[in-house]
Design an enzyme around this catalytic site. Structure first.
Site, mmCIF file in Angstrom:
data_model
loop_
_atom_site.group_PDB
_atom_site.id
_atom_site.type_symbol
_atom_site.label_atom_id
_atom_site.label_comp_id
_atom_site.label_asym_id
_atom_site.label_seq_id
_atom_site.Cartn_x
_atom_site.Cartn_y
_atom_site.Cartn_z
ATOM 1 N N ASP A 17 0.836 -1.205 0.000
ATOM 2 C CA ASP A 17 0.000 0.000 0.000
ATOM 3 C C ASP A 17 0.869 1.252 0.000
ATOM 4 O O ASP A 17 0.704 2.134 -0.836
ATOM 5 C CB ASP A 17 -0.907 0.012 1.240
ATOM 6 C CG ASP A 17 -1.673 -1.271 1.410
ATOM 7 O OD1 ASP A 17 -2.483 -1.590 0.540
ATOM 8 O OD2 ASP A 17 -1.436 -1.983 2.417
ATOM 9 N N GLU A 273 2.513 -6.689 -5.159
ATOM 10 C CA GLU A 273 2.185 -5.862 -6.319
ATOM 11 C C GLU A 273 3.385 -5.056 -6.800
ATOM 12 O O GLU A 273 3.804 -5.157 -7.952
ATOM 13 C CB GLU A 273 1.023 -4.933 -5.942
ATOM 14 C CG GLU A 273 0.547 -4.114 -7.081
ATOM 15 C CD GLU A 273 -0.902 -3.672 -6.947
ATOM 16 O OE1 GLU A 273 -1.201 -2.578 -7.395
ATOM 17 O OE2 GLU A 273 -1.752 -4.419 -6.417
HETATM 18 O O1 TRH Z 1 4.639 -6.031 0.879
HETATM 19 P P1 TRH Z 1 3.782 -6.676 -0.132
HETATM 20 O O2 TRH Z 1 3.448 -8.061 0.112
HETATM 21 O O3 TRH Z 1 2.468 -5.832 -0.322
HETATM 22 C C1 TRH Z 1 1.194 -6.384 -0.444
HETATM 23 C C2 TRH Z 1 0.686 -6.381 -1.831
HETATM 24 O O4 TRH Z 1 0.749 -5.097 -2.388
HETATM 25 C C3 TRH Z 1 -0.730 -6.854 -1.837
HETATM 26 O O5 TRH Z 1 -1.248 -6.812 -3.131
HETATM 27 C C4 TRH Z 1 -1.519 -5.960 -0.959
HETATM 28 O O6 TRH Z 1 -2.823 -6.353 -0.932
HETATM 29 C C5 TRH Z 1 -0.927 -6.028 0.405
HETATM 30 O O7 TRH Z 1 0.411 -5.599 0.350
HETATM 31 C C6 TRH Z 1 -1.670 -5.151 1.361
HETATM 32 O O8 TRH Z 1 4.519 -6.621 -1.560
HETATM 33 P P2 TRH Z 1 4.818 -5.421 -2.569
HETATM 34 O O9 TRH Z 1 3.567 -4.922 -3.198
HETATM 35 O O10 TRH Z 1 5.852 -5.898 -3.445
HETATM 36 O O11 TRH Z 1 5.399 -4.252 -1.673
HETATM 37 C C7 TRH Z 1 6.686 -4.295 -1.139
HETATM 38 C C8 TRH Z 1 7.297 -2.913 -1.198
HETATM 39 O O12 TRH Z 1 8.502 -2.906 -0.448
HETATM 40 C C9 TRH Z 1 7.674 -2.494 -2.609
HETATM 41 O O13 TRH Z 1 7.410 -1.105 -2.782
HETATM 42 C C10 TRH Z 1 9.182 -2.714 -2.663
HETATM 43 C C11 TRH Z 1 9.556 -2.385 -1.246
HETATM 44 N N1 TRH Z 1 10.815 -2.953 -0.757
HETATM 45 C C12 TRH Z 1 11.799 -2.076 -0.384
HETATM 46 O O14 TRH Z 1 11.646 -0.852 -0.486
HETATM 47 N N2 TRH Z 1 12.963 -2.594 0.107
HETATM 48 C C13 TRH Z 1 13.190 -3.931 0.229
HETATM 49 O O15 TRH Z 1 14.263 -4.347 0.691
HETATM 50 C C14 TRH Z 1 12.151 -4.822 -0.199
HETATM 51 C C15 TRH Z 1 12.374 -6.306 -0.115
HETATM 52 C C16 TRH Z 1 10.987 -4.293 -0.683
#
Ligand code: TRH
Length: 377
Positions: A17, A273
Protein backbone atom coordinates in the site's frame (compact mmCIF):
# COMPACT_ATOMS: atom_id res chain seq x y z
CA UNK A 1 -2.08 26.68 -11.81
CA UNK A 2 -0.75 23.34 -10.60
CA UNK A 3 -3.40 20.77 -9.81
CA UNK A 4 -3.47 19.72 -6.16
CA UNK A 5 -3.72 16.01 -5.44
CA UNK A 6 -4.52 14.14 -2.23
CA UNK A 7 -3.57 10.48 -2.04
CA UNK A 8 -4.93 8.47 0.88
CA UNK A 9 -3.05 5.35 1.94
CA UNK A 10 -4.23 3.02 4.66
CA UNK A 11 -1.61 0.41 5.42
CA UNK A 12 -3.55 -2.86 5.69
CA UNK A 13 -0.54 -5.13 6.01
CA UNK A 14 2.88 -5.52 4.42
CA UNK A 15 4.40 -2.78 2.28
CA UNK A 16 2.47 -2.73 -0.99
CA UNK A 17 0.00 0.00 0.00
CA UNK A 18 2.65 2.48 1.01
CA UNK A 19 5.10 1.23 -1.64
CA UNK A 20 2.70 2.00 -4.48
CA UNK A 21 1.35 5.30 -3.15
CA UNK A 22 4.79 6.68 -2.24
CA UNK A 23 6.10 5.82 -5.69
CA UNK A 24 3.06 7.41 -7.35
CA UNK A 25 3.22 10.55 -5.20
CA UNK A 26 6.89 11.14 -6.03
CA UNK A 27 6.27 10.63 -9.70
CA UNK A 28 3.32 13.03 -9.83
CA UNK A 29 5.51 15.70 -8.23
CA UNK A 30 8.72 15.07 -10.16
CA UNK A 31 7.31 14.36 -13.60
CA UNK A 32 3.82 15.81 -13.76
CA UNK A 33 4.31 19.05 -11.83
CA UNK A 34 1.49 18.25 -9.39
CA UNK A 35 1.23 19.36 -5.78
CA UNK A 36 0.74 16.17 -3.79
CA UNK A 37 -0.27 15.47 -0.23
CA UNK A 38 0.17 11.84 0.77
CA UNK A 39 -1.94 10.84 3.77
CA UNK A 40 -0.56 7.74 5.48
CA UNK A 41 -2.00 6.13 8.60
CA UNK A 42 1.12 4.10 9.45
CA UNK A 43 4.38 6.00 9.19
CA UNK A 44 6.37 3.08 10.62
CA UNK A 45 5.67 0.95 7.53
CA UNK A 46 6.67 3.95 5.43
CA UNK A 47 9.93 4.31 7.37
CA UNK A 48 11.07 0.82 6.28
CA UNK A 49 11.45 1.90 2.66
CA UNK A 50 12.13 5.57 3.33
CA UNK A 51 14.30 5.76 6.48
CA UNK A 52 14.39 9.57 6.59
CA UNK A 53 10.68 9.63 7.55
CA UNK A 54 10.00 11.24 10.92
CA UNK A 55 7.42 8.86 12.34
CA UNK A 56 6.28 11.44 14.90
CA UNK A 57 5.61 14.27 12.46
CA UNK A 58 2.05 15.22 11.54
CA UNK A 59 3.42 16.94 8.43
CA UNK A 60 6.77 16.73 6.64
CA UNK A 61 8.22 17.21 3.17
CA UNK A 62 9.85 14.22 1.50
CA UNK A 63 11.19 14.53 -2.04
CA UNK A 64 8.73 17.31 -2.82
CA UNK A 65 5.75 15.36 -1.44
CA UNK A 66 3.75 16.84 1.43
CA UNK A 67 3.54 13.79 3.68
CA UNK A 68 0.75 13.88 6.26
CA UNK A 69 0.04 11.51 9.05
CA UNK A 70 -3.55 10.37 8.60
CA UNK A 71 -4.78 10.40 12.20
CA UNK A 72 -7.51 8.14 13.56
CA UNK A 73 -9.36 11.31 14.59
CA UNK A 74 -9.60 13.38 11.42
CA UNK A 75 -8.55 16.96 12.18
CA UNK A 76 -9.92 18.48 8.96
CA UNK A 77 -8.29 19.63 5.74
CA UNK A 78 -9.71 21.19 2.59
CA UNK A 79 -10.15 18.84 -0.34
CA UNK A 80 -7.72 18.86 -3.27
CA UNK A 81 -8.61 18.98 -7.00
CA UNK A 82 -7.93 15.27 -7.42
CA UNK A 83 -8.51 12.73 -4.67
CA UNK A 84 -7.14 9.20 -4.81
CA UNK A 85 -8.29 6.55 -2.37
CA UNK A 86 -5.72 3.80 -2.74
CA UNK A 87 -6.90 0.20 -2.71
CA UNK A 88 -10.48 0.97 -1.69
CA UNK A 89 -9.56 2.70 1.55
CA UNK A 90 -12.38 4.69 3.16
CA UNK A 91 -11.83 8.45 3.24
CA UNK A 92 -12.60 10.33 6.46
CA UNK A 93 -16.27 11.46 6.36
CA UNK A 94 -15.19 14.99 7.30
CA UNK A 95 -12.91 15.10 4.28
CA UNK A 96 -15.66 13.81 1.98
CA UNK A 97 -17.88 16.65 3.19
CA UNK A 98 -15.25 19.18 2.12
CA UNK A 99 -15.20 17.47 -1.29
CA UNK A 100 -18.96 17.96 -1.58
CA UNK A 101 -18.76 21.58 -0.40
CA UNK A 102 -16.33 22.66 -3.11
CA UNK A 103 -17.61 24.94 -5.83
CA UNK A 104 -16.29 22.46 -8.36
CA UNK A 105 -16.27 18.83 -7.23
CA UNK A 106 -12.88 17.11 -7.25
CA UNK A 107 -12.04 14.15 -9.45
CA UNK A 108 -12.33 11.27 -6.99
CA UNK A 109 -10.84 7.91 -7.88
CA UNK A 110 -10.25 4.57 -6.32
CA UNK A 111 -6.83 3.30 -7.36
CA UNK A 112 -7.44 -0.42 -7.58
CA UNK A 113 -5.31 -3.52 -7.22
CA UNK A 114 -3.26 -4.71 -10.16
CA UNK A 115 -4.73 -7.57 -12.14
CA UNK A 116 -4.30 -9.03 -15.62
CA UNK A 117 -7.86 -10.34 -15.68
CA UNK A 118 -9.99 -9.54 -18.76
CA UNK A 119 -12.74 -7.67 -16.92
CA UNK A 120 -10.31 -4.95 -15.81
CA UNK A 121 -10.37 -3.26 -19.22
CA UNK A 122 -14.18 -3.02 -19.08
CA UNK A 123 -14.20 -1.48 -15.58
CA UNK A 124 -11.30 0.94 -15.86
CA UNK A 125 -12.47 4.58 -15.56
CA UNK A 126 -16.11 3.60 -14.95
CA UNK A 127 -18.15 5.60 -12.45
CA UNK A 128 -18.49 3.96 -9.04
CA UNK A 129 -20.45 5.34 -6.06
CA UNK A 130 -21.45 8.94 -5.38
CA UNK A 131 -21.17 10.89 -2.14
CA UNK A 132 -23.43 13.96 -1.87
CA UNK A 133 -23.27 14.37 -5.61
CA UNK A 134 -19.52 13.78 -5.91
CA UNK A 135 -18.83 10.95 -8.35
CA UNK A 136 -16.15 8.37 -7.65
CA UNK A 137 -14.38 6.49 -10.49
CA UNK A 138 -12.54 3.20 -10.73
CA UNK A 139 -8.97 3.47 -11.93
CA UNK A 140 -7.24 0.19 -12.67
CA UNK A 141 -3.55 -0.34 -13.27
CA UNK A 142 -2.89 -3.12 -15.74
CA UNK A 143 -0.83 -4.75 -18.44
CA UNK A 144 -3.15 -4.35 -21.39
CA UNK A 145 -4.09 -1.38 -23.54
CA UNK A 146 -7.27 0.10 -22.11
CA UNK A 147 -6.04 -0.08 -18.49
CA UNK A 148 -4.17 2.55 -16.47
CA UNK A 149 -0.78 0.88 -17.11
CA UNK A 150 1.99 0.35 -14.57
CA UNK A 151 4.00 2.70 -12.40
CA UNK A 152 7.20 3.44 -14.28
CA UNK A 153 9.39 6.46 -13.69
CA UNK A 154 10.67 8.39 -16.72
CA UNK A 155 13.99 6.98 -17.91
CA UNK A 156 13.71 3.91 -15.67
CA UNK A 157 14.43 1.35 -18.37
CA UNK A 158 17.40 3.32 -19.72
CA UNK A 159 18.83 3.61 -16.19
CA UNK A 160 18.32 -0.07 -15.63
CA UNK A 161 20.00 -1.01 -18.91
CA UNK A 162 22.98 1.26 -18.23
CA UNK A 163 23.38 -0.22 -14.74
CA UNK A 164 23.18 -3.78 -16.05
CA UNK A 165 25.93 -2.98 -18.55
CA UNK A 166 28.15 -1.48 -15.87
CA UNK A 167 29.87 -4.31 -14.01
CA UNK A 168 31.75 -1.89 -11.75
CA UNK A 169 28.59 -0.07 -10.65
CA UNK A 170 26.94 -3.41 -9.89
CA UNK A 171 29.93 -4.66 -7.92
CA UNK A 172 30.11 -1.44 -5.93
CA UNK A 173 26.42 -1.56 -5.17
CA UNK A 174 26.59 -5.18 -4.02
CA UNK A 175 29.67 -4.46 -1.93
CA UNK A 176 27.83 -1.61 -0.23
CA UNK A 177 25.39 -4.29 0.99
CA UNK A 178 28.23 -6.62 1.98
CA UNK A 179 27.53 -8.97 -0.94
CA UNK A 180 30.54 -10.67 -2.53
CA UNK A 181 29.31 -13.45 -4.84
CA UNK A 182 31.85 -16.07 -5.92
CA UNK A 183 32.99 -15.88 -9.54
CA UNK A 184 30.48 -17.63 -11.79
CA UNK A 185 27.77 -17.86 -9.13
CA UNK A 186 24.23 -17.00 -10.18
CA UNK A 187 22.75 -14.20 -8.12
CA UNK A 188 19.11 -14.58 -7.04
CA UNK A 189 16.87 -12.53 -4.77
CA UNK A 190 14.02 -13.84 -2.64
CA UNK A 191 11.16 -11.67 -1.34
CA UNK A 192 8.12 -13.78 -0.54
CA UNK A 193 5.49 -14.66 2.02
CA UNK A 194 5.85 -17.78 4.14
CA UNK A 195 6.09 -20.74 1.75
CA UNK A 196 6.31 -24.43 2.60
CA UNK A 197 7.58 -25.09 -0.94
CA UNK A 198 10.78 -23.17 -0.30
CA UNK A 199 12.73 -26.12 1.10
CA UNK A 200 12.31 -28.12 -2.12
CA UNK A 201 13.65 -25.20 -4.15
CA UNK A 202 16.62 -24.64 -1.83
CA UNK A 203 17.39 -28.39 -1.93
CA UNK A 204 17.61 -28.36 -5.68
CA UNK A 205 19.73 -25.18 -5.72
CA UNK A 206 22.12 -26.67 -3.18
CA UNK A 207 22.65 -29.79 -5.28
CA UNK A 208 22.92 -27.97 -8.61
CA UNK A 209 26.14 -28.16 -10.62
CA UNK A 210 26.31 -24.37 -10.62
CA UNK A 211 26.73 -22.15 -7.58
CA UNK A 212 23.89 -19.86 -6.50
CA UNK A 213 24.09 -16.87 -4.18
CA UNK A 214 20.63 -16.16 -2.80
CA UNK A 215 19.90 -12.75 -1.30
CA UNK A 216 17.00 -12.63 1.14
CA UNK A 217 15.81 -9.24 2.42
CA UNK A 218 14.54 -9.50 6.00
CA UNK A 219 10.86 -10.43 5.98
CA UNK A 220 8.22 -13.10 6.21
CA UNK A 221 10.07 -15.86 4.31
CA UNK A 222 12.98 -15.83 6.76
CA UNK A 223 11.36 -18.43 9.04
CA UNK A 224 11.31 -20.98 6.19
CA UNK A 225 14.88 -20.13 5.23
CA UNK A 226 15.93 -20.56 8.83
CA UNK A 227 14.22 -23.94 9.13
CA UNK A 228 15.90 -25.18 5.97
CA UNK A 229 19.31 -24.03 7.17
CA UNK A 230 18.72 -25.40 10.65
CA UNK A 231 19.90 -22.01 11.91
CA UNK A 232 18.41 -19.77 14.55
CA UNK A 233 17.72 -16.04 14.76
CA UNK A 234 18.79 -15.14 11.22
CA UNK A 235 19.44 -11.43 10.84
CA UNK A 236 20.69 -9.09 8.16
CA UNK A 237 24.32 -9.75 7.30
CA UNK A 238 24.20 -13.50 8.05
CA UNK A 239 25.72 -15.71 5.36
CA UNK A 240 25.28 -19.51 5.31
CA UNK A 241 26.57 -21.99 2.79
CA UNK A 242 25.08 -25.39 1.95
CA UNK A 243 26.92 -27.10 -0.90
CA UNK A 244 26.33 -25.07 -4.08
CA UNK A 245 23.99 -22.61 -2.36
CA UNK A 246 25.00 -19.53 -0.40
CA UNK A 247 22.18 -17.80 1.46
CA UNK A 248 22.67 -14.23 2.59
CA UNK A 249 20.22 -12.19 4.62
CA UNK A 250 19.98 -8.52 3.67
CA UNK A 251 18.40 -5.62 5.48
CA UNK A 252 15.20 -4.20 4.05
CA UNK A 253 16.62 -1.44 1.87
CA UNK A 254 15.28 1.83 0.43
CA UNK A 255 13.00 1.44 -2.58
CA UNK A 256 15.67 2.74 -4.99
CA UNK A 257 18.22 0.30 -3.62
CA UNK A 258 15.77 -2.55 -3.97
CA UNK A 259 15.51 -1.72 -7.67
CA UNK A 260 19.28 -1.92 -7.97
CA UNK A 261 19.25 -5.25 -6.20
CA UNK A 262 16.70 -6.62 -8.67
CA UNK A 263 18.75 -5.27 -11.57
CA UNK A 264 21.87 -7.09 -10.31
CA UNK A 265 20.17 -10.46 -9.97
CA UNK A 266 19.79 -13.16 -12.62
CA UNK A 267 16.48 -14.24 -11.12
CA UNK A 268 14.10 -12.50 -8.74
CA UNK A 269 11.43 -14.03 -6.56
CA UNK A 270 9.01 -11.24 -5.70
CA UNK A 271 5.55 -10.85 -4.21
CA UNK A 272 2.45 -8.69 -3.87
CA UNK A 273 2.19 -5.86 -6.32
CA UNK A 274 4.97 -3.32 -6.38
CA UNK A 275 7.99 -5.65 -6.18
CA UNK A 276 6.27 -7.81 -8.81
CA UNK A 277 6.18 -4.85 -11.20
CA UNK A 278 9.72 -3.79 -10.34
CA UNK A 279 11.01 -7.27 -11.16
CA UNK A 280 9.39 -6.98 -14.58
CA UNK A 281 11.17 -3.68 -15.15
CA UNK A 282 14.43 -5.45 -14.22
CA UNK A 283 14.10 -7.42 -17.47
CA UNK A 284 15.15 -10.68 -15.81
CA UNK A 285 13.25 -13.94 -15.23
CA UNK A 286 11.07 -13.80 -12.16
CA UNK A 287 8.87 -15.81 -9.85
CA UNK A 288 5.75 -14.21 -8.35
CA UNK A 289 4.34 -15.03 -4.95
CA UNK A 290 0.87 -13.58 -5.27
CA UNK A 291 -0.93 -12.09 -2.26
CA UNK A 292 -3.29 -14.74 -0.96
CA UNK A 293 -7.02 -13.95 -0.98
CA UNK A 294 -10.09 -15.67 0.41
CA UNK A 295 -11.51 -18.62 -1.53
CA UNK A 296 -8.29 -18.77 -3.56
CA UNK A 297 -9.45 -16.05 -5.94
CA UNK A 298 -5.82 -14.98 -6.19
CA UNK A 299 -5.21 -18.13 -8.25
CA UNK A 300 -7.48 -16.73 -11.00
CA UNK A 301 -5.37 -13.58 -10.96
CA UNK A 302 -2.24 -15.68 -11.20
CA UNK A 303 -3.60 -17.64 -14.18
CA UNK A 304 -4.66 -14.44 -15.94
CA UNK A 305 -1.18 -13.01 -15.63
CA UNK A 306 0.47 -16.26 -16.68
CA UNK A 307 -1.72 -16.48 -19.78
CA UNK A 308 -0.65 -13.00 -20.82
CA UNK A 309 2.98 -13.29 -19.82
CA UNK A 310 3.61 -16.65 -21.45
CA UNK A 311 1.63 -16.06 -24.65
CA UNK A 312 4.75 -15.61 -26.76
CA UNK A 313 6.79 -18.46 -25.22
CA UNK A 314 7.32 -21.85 -26.85
CA UNK A 315 4.93 -24.50 -25.46
CA UNK A 316 7.73 -26.22 -23.51
CA UNK A 317 9.08 -23.03 -21.92
CA UNK A 318 5.54 -21.93 -21.14
CA UNK A 319 4.75 -25.25 -19.46
CA UNK A 320 7.91 -25.00 -17.34
CA UNK A 321 7.24 -21.44 -16.23
CA UNK A 322 3.58 -22.08 -15.48
CA UNK A 323 4.45 -25.22 -13.50
CA UNK A 324 7.03 -23.35 -11.44
CA UNK A 325 4.77 -20.41 -10.60
CA UNK A 326 1.86 -22.69 -9.77
CA UNK A 327 4.01 -24.88 -7.54
CA UNK A 328 5.29 -21.80 -5.69
CA UNK A 329 1.80 -20.44 -5.17
CA UNK A 330 0.37 -23.72 -3.93
CA UNK A 331 3.44 -24.44 -1.77
CA UNK A 332 4.11 -27.56 -3.78
CA UNK A 333 7.37 -29.28 -4.70
CA UNK A 334 9.58 -26.94 -6.72
CA UNK A 335 12.30 -29.39 -7.77
CA UNK A 336 10.90 -30.70 -11.03
CA UNK A 337 9.49 -27.43 -12.39
CA UNK A 338 12.74 -25.66 -11.52
CA UNK A 339 14.79 -28.22 -13.45
CA UNK A 340 12.38 -27.85 -16.36
CA UNK A 341 12.76 -24.09 -16.31
CA UNK A 342 16.55 -24.31 -16.34
CA UNK A 343 16.29 -26.16 -19.66
CA UNK A 344 14.61 -23.11 -21.17
CA UNK A 345 16.67 -20.46 -19.44
CA UNK A 346 17.91 -18.61 -22.57
CA UNK A 347 14.39 -18.33 -23.96
CA UNK A 348 12.88 -17.28 -20.64
CA UNK A 349 15.63 -14.68 -20.14
CA UNK A 350 15.15 -13.18 -23.56
CA UNK A 351 11.42 -13.16 -23.01
CA UNK A 352 11.80 -11.20 -19.75
CA UNK A 353 13.56 -8.45 -21.70
CA UNK A 354 11.02 -8.41 -24.52
CA UNK A 355 8.10 -8.36 -22.10
CA UNK A 356 9.66 -5.43 -20.25
CA UNK A 357 10.16 -3.46 -23.45
CA UNK A 358 6.61 -4.18 -24.61
CA UNK A 359 5.15 -3.09 -21.28
CA UNK A 360 7.35 0.00 -21.43
CA UNK A 361 5.53 1.11 -24.59
CA UNK A 362 2.32 1.72 -22.63
CA UNK A 363 1.69 5.05 -20.90
CA UNK A 364 2.76 4.76 -17.27
CA UNK A 365 0.19 4.93 -14.48
CA UNK A 366 1.03 8.49 -13.31
CA UNK A 367 0.73 9.82 -16.86
CA UNK A 368 -2.54 7.92 -17.35
CA UNK A 369 -3.97 9.43 -14.16
CA UNK A 370 -3.04 12.94 -15.23
CA UNK A 371 -4.51 12.34 -18.69
CA UNK A 372 -7.73 11.14 -17.11
CA UNK A 373 -7.87 14.29 -14.98
CA UNK A 374 -7.17 16.53 -17.97
CA UNK A 375 -9.87 14.88 -20.06
CA UNK A 376 -12.30 15.12 -17.13
CA UNK A 377 -11.98 18.86 -16.34
O1 TRH B 1 4.64 -6.03 0.88
P1 TRH B 1 3.78 -6.68 -0.13
O2 TRH B 1 3.45 -8.06 0.11
O3 TRH B 1 2.47 -5.83 -0.32
C1 TRH B 1 1.19 -6.38 -0.44
C2 TRH B 1 0.69 -6.38 -1.83
O4 TRH B 1 0.75 -5.10 -2.39
C3 TRH B 1 -0.73 -6.85 -1.84
O5 TRH B 1 -1.25 -6.81 -3.13
C4 TRH B 1 -1.52 -5.96 -0.96
O6 TRH B 1 -2.82 -6.35 -0.93
C5 TRH B 1 -0.93 -6.03 0.41
O7 TRH B 1 0.41 -5.60 0.35
C6 TRH B 1 -1.67 -5.15 1.36
O8 TRH B 1 4.52 -6.62 -1.56
P2 TRH B 1 4.82 -5.42 -2.57
O9 TRH B 1 3.57 -4.92 -3.20
O10 TRH B 1 5.85 -5.90 -3.45
O11 TRH B 1 5.40 -4.25 -1.67
C7 TRH B 1 6.69 -4.30 -1.14
C8 TRH B 1 7.30 -2.91 -1.20
O12 TRH B 1 8.50 -2.91 -0.45
C9 TRH B 1 7.67 -2.49 -2.61
O13 TRH B 1 7.41 -1.10 -2.78
C10 TRH B 1 9.18 -2.71 -2.66
C11 TRH B 1 9.56 -2.38 -1.25
N1 TRH B 1 10.81 -2.95 -0.76
C12 TRH B 1 11.80 -2.08 -0.38
O14 TRH B 1 11.65 -0.85 -0.49
N2 TRH B 1 12.96 -2.59 0.11
C13 TRH B 1 13.19 -3.93 0.23
O15 TRH B 1 14.26 -4.35 0.69
C14 TRH B 1 12.15 -4.82 -0.20
C15 TRH B 1 12.37 -6.31 -0.12
C16 TRH B 1 10.99 -4.29 -0.68
Amino acid sequence: MKARWDIFCSVVDNYGDIGVTWRLARQLVAEQGCEVRLWVDDLRAFERMCPQIDVQAAQQWQEGVDVRHWPAEWAGAPSADVVIAAFACQLPPGYMDTMAERERAPLWMNLDYLSAEDWVVGCHRLPSVKYKGVQKYFFFPGFRPGTGGLLREAGLLEQRQAFQQDAVAQRQFLQSLGVFPADGARLFSLFAYENAGLASWLDVLATDGRATHLLVPEGRILGDVQRWLGAEGLTAGDVHRRDALTVQVLPFVRQEQYDHLLWCCDFNAVRGEDSFVRAQWAGRPLLWHIYRQDEDIHLDKLDAFLALYTAALSPAAKAALVALWQAWNTEDDMAQPWKMLLEHWPEVSLHAQTWCLEQGLQADLATALVQFYESWI
